[in-house]
Design an enzyme around this catalytic site. Structure first.
Site, PDB file in Angstrom:
ATOM      1  N   ASP A  95     -22.022  99.727 -31.916  1.00 52.28           N
ATOM      2  CA  ASP A  95     -22.087 101.185 -31.823  1.00 52.28           C
ATOM      3  C   ASP A  95     -23.310 101.631 -31.029  1.00 52.28           C
ATOM      4  OD1 ASP A  95     -23.453 100.072 -33.954  1.00 52.28           O
ATOM      5  OD2 ASP A  95     -23.369 101.873 -35.172  1.00 52.28           O
ATOM      6  N   GLY A 160     -16.544  94.122 -32.805  1.00 50.75           N
ATOM      7  CA  GLY A 160     -15.890  93.968 -34.099  1.00 50.75           C
ATOM      8  C   GLY A 160     -14.623  94.803 -34.192  1.00 50.75           C
ATOM      9  N   GLY A 162     -13.208  96.125 -36.817  1.00 54.63           N
ATOM     10  CA  GLY A 162     -13.274  97.252 -37.741  1.00 54.63           C
ATOM     11  C   GLY A 162     -13.630  98.557 -37.075  1.00 54.63           C
ATOM     12  N   TYR A 460     -17.971 105.599 -28.453  1.00 58.13           N
ATOM     13  CA  TYR A 460     -19.236 105.574 -27.727  1.00 58.13           C
ATOM     14  C   TYR A 460     -20.096 106.716 -28.274  1.00 58.13           C
ATOM     15  CZ  TYR A 460     -16.772 102.565 -24.358  1.00 58.13           C
ATOM     16  OH  TYR A 460     -16.060 101.549 -23.768  1.00 58.13           O
TER      17      TYR A 460
END
Length: 533
Positions: A95, A160, A162, A460
């Site tokens: 992130d 990832g 998730g 993003y």
């Protein structure tokens, strides 16, 4: 054990919290690390790919929990709620603003990286994928079972699953098959009460919200059941590079009209970089037309000659390959089409640095003058700009089908990223210089992109769009970023959040607020109407 205080309003010590975990765990003990544990730092840093958030002054979690089974996650949620402890949920750590492992109050991290099993069912064309698996692992395990099945998700092998699916997830097959989230057919999630819910037990609203509404807001996703898609045994990739002196600007201008209208099987993105020329001290812009076609080279050449002859594609520019090798081709950052396939299983990002990113969606082609102004700014700092075409399948899915709303009216998405060396820790002045620069470029682009609101991609994350302290935004405060990420779907997300997490336990600086703040807005409007009647 040392006496580490958890919670902000009471002196709850971590022994009490650990006892709670043990009491609520059905089987084996939960791997838990304090700042004094030998492996704490290595585990924390393993999934931090943005070195902006790896400095000695960056807030660190009071505890790291690395669940090995579902009951571990249930216990972590139950105990965190009991003691009023803020949690962050991390699957891959990519992130952009570090929200999966940072907080402005004391917090713990539930690191899902050990949740990475993948079960592929070739007959059913589906797979159950745990949330801590990386995209590279997913691609590898699918190809291991079938050369003609794939999954339409992102380009980064170390990302990832998730967080990726929680925000939508796009890649080279979005024009043929849509987003990763569009191909989710079931999920298992731990809710705020520690219950495990699947699609049937969670209901349509929550299942809708977790497939694009952003991670860290509605619960802890344990696993996704994904629909696998058909890919040909042989497909074609190519990259053609042009500098400004070779006519790159006119080609990009033409690309804007063509790329969203090409056959669904053909994906051509634009990647720009500042590069040095042979002339001493002179730089220019290099534009790469980076493409994948779900078919053979002969068919591709026919399509390109008819639809985009200006690019001048020839057979020598093309590589016929398998879908699984195409994932290596597009991965970048040290990967290549000839890399060993098991490179996809490596969770370590080959290159790390500090960076800041921003996004835009474009509904009308940018003028040549607008492009030339963009190039001038790129030459100043040399950022990477990725421009991804939409159209195709993305035009066939309703903007309300999932929280991800950027579909029918979108020609393409722009991702701007500026990076700098942060290996020795990010110098604050140096970091601010780069961040200020990308903000200036973002301001420049305002006339050429979406408006009212100026939209952005939730995967993003960009805290410049607004943020709240400790995730306590009101409805109106949350709308500052919620309307940009989700447009008209923001209101439904607020309602779902309020139904399933009314006390706002799952939260972060850009999470979805609850109905309490929504109700304040309605009550204010009603009061104003009563006053004027």
């Amino acid at each position: 054990m040392s006496s580490v205080s958890l919670g902000t309003s009471s002196s709850i010590h971590h022994e009490n919290f650990l006892q709670c975990l043990s009491f609520n765990c059905q089987t084996n003990s939960i791997p838990t690390y304090t700042p004094n544990s030998p492996n704490y730092t290595s585990i924390l840093n393993s999934n931090i790919d943005n070195l902006r958030f790896k400095s000695p002054t960056t807030p660190k979690p009071l505890l790291l929990i690395t669940p090995l089974e579902e009951s571990h996650v249930q216990a972590a949620v139950i105990c965190s709620k009991k003691y009023g402890i803020q949690i962050r949920i991390r699957s891959g750590g990519h992130d952009y603003e570090g929200l999966s492992y940072l907080s402005d109050v004391p917090f713990i991290v539930i690191d899902m990286s050990e949740f990475h099993s993948i079960s592929v069912d070739v007959e059913d064309r589906s797979a159950w994928v745990e949330t801590g698996a990386t995209l590279g692992e997913v691609y590898y395990r699918i190809a291991e079972k079938s050369p003609t099945l794939g999954f339409p998700a992102g380009l980064g092998p170390t990302v990832g699953v998730g967080g990726h699916i929680s925000g939508g997830g796009y890649g080279t097959m979005l024009r043929k098959y849509g987003l990763a989230a569009d191909n989710v057919i079931d999920a298992r999630i731990v809710d705020v009460n520690g219950r495990i819910l699947d699609k049937e037990s969670m209901g349509d609203d929550l299942f809708w919200a977790i497939r694009g509404g952003g991670g860290g807001t509605f619960g802890v996703v344990l696993s996704w059941k994904i629909r696998l898609v058909l890919v040909p045994p042989t497909l074609t990739v190519f990259t053609i590079s042009k500098t400004l002196e070779q006519g790159a600007t006119s080609l990009v201008y033409r690309w804007q009209e063509i790329a969203p209208k090409l056959p669904q099987e053909l994906f051509i993105r634009v990647v720009t970089n500042g590069v040095s020329t042979n002339e001493k001290g002179k730089n220019t812009i290099q534009v790469q037309f980076n493409s994948m076609f779900l078919g053979g080279v002969e068919e591709l050449l026919i399509v390109m000659k008819e639809r985009f002859p200006e690019l001048g594609l020839e057979s020598k520019d093309c590589i016929e390959t398998s879908w699984i090798r195409s994932t290596l081709y597009f991965a970048g950052f040290g990967y290549s089409i000839d890399s060993p396939l098991d490179a996809l299983l490596d969770k370590t990002l080959p290159l790390k640095g500090s960076y800041k990113g921003k996004t835009d969606y474009v509904y009308v082609p940018i003028s040549q003058v607008g492009l030339e102004g963009l190039w001038r700014r790129v030459l100043k700092e040399g950022p990477r700009i990725n421009i991804t075409p939409f159209g195709g399948r993305m035009n066939e899915i309703s903007d309300s089908e999932s929280p991800f709303p950027h579909r029918n009216s979108t020609l393409f998405m722009i991702m701007y990223a500026v990076g700098w060396d942060g290996s020795q820790g990010s110098d604050e002045l140096s970091s601010q210089k780069h961040i200020d620069w990308i903000r200036e470029m973002y301001r420049y682009m305002a006339p050429y992109v979406s408006k009212s609101p100026r939209t952005a991609y939730v995967n993003y994350r960009d805290l410049d769009l607004g943020q709240s302290k400790n995730g306590t935004a009101t409805y109106l405060q949350g709308k500052a970023w919620g309307s940009r990420y989700f447009k008209h779907n923001y209101e439904r997300l607020v309602q779902v959040k309020s139904k399933f997490d009314p006390e706002n336990f799952f939260r972060h600086e850009q999470s979805i607020p609850t109905i309490a703040s929504w109700r304040k807005k309605i009550d204010t409007i009603d009061a104003q109407l009563d006053f004027t009647m």
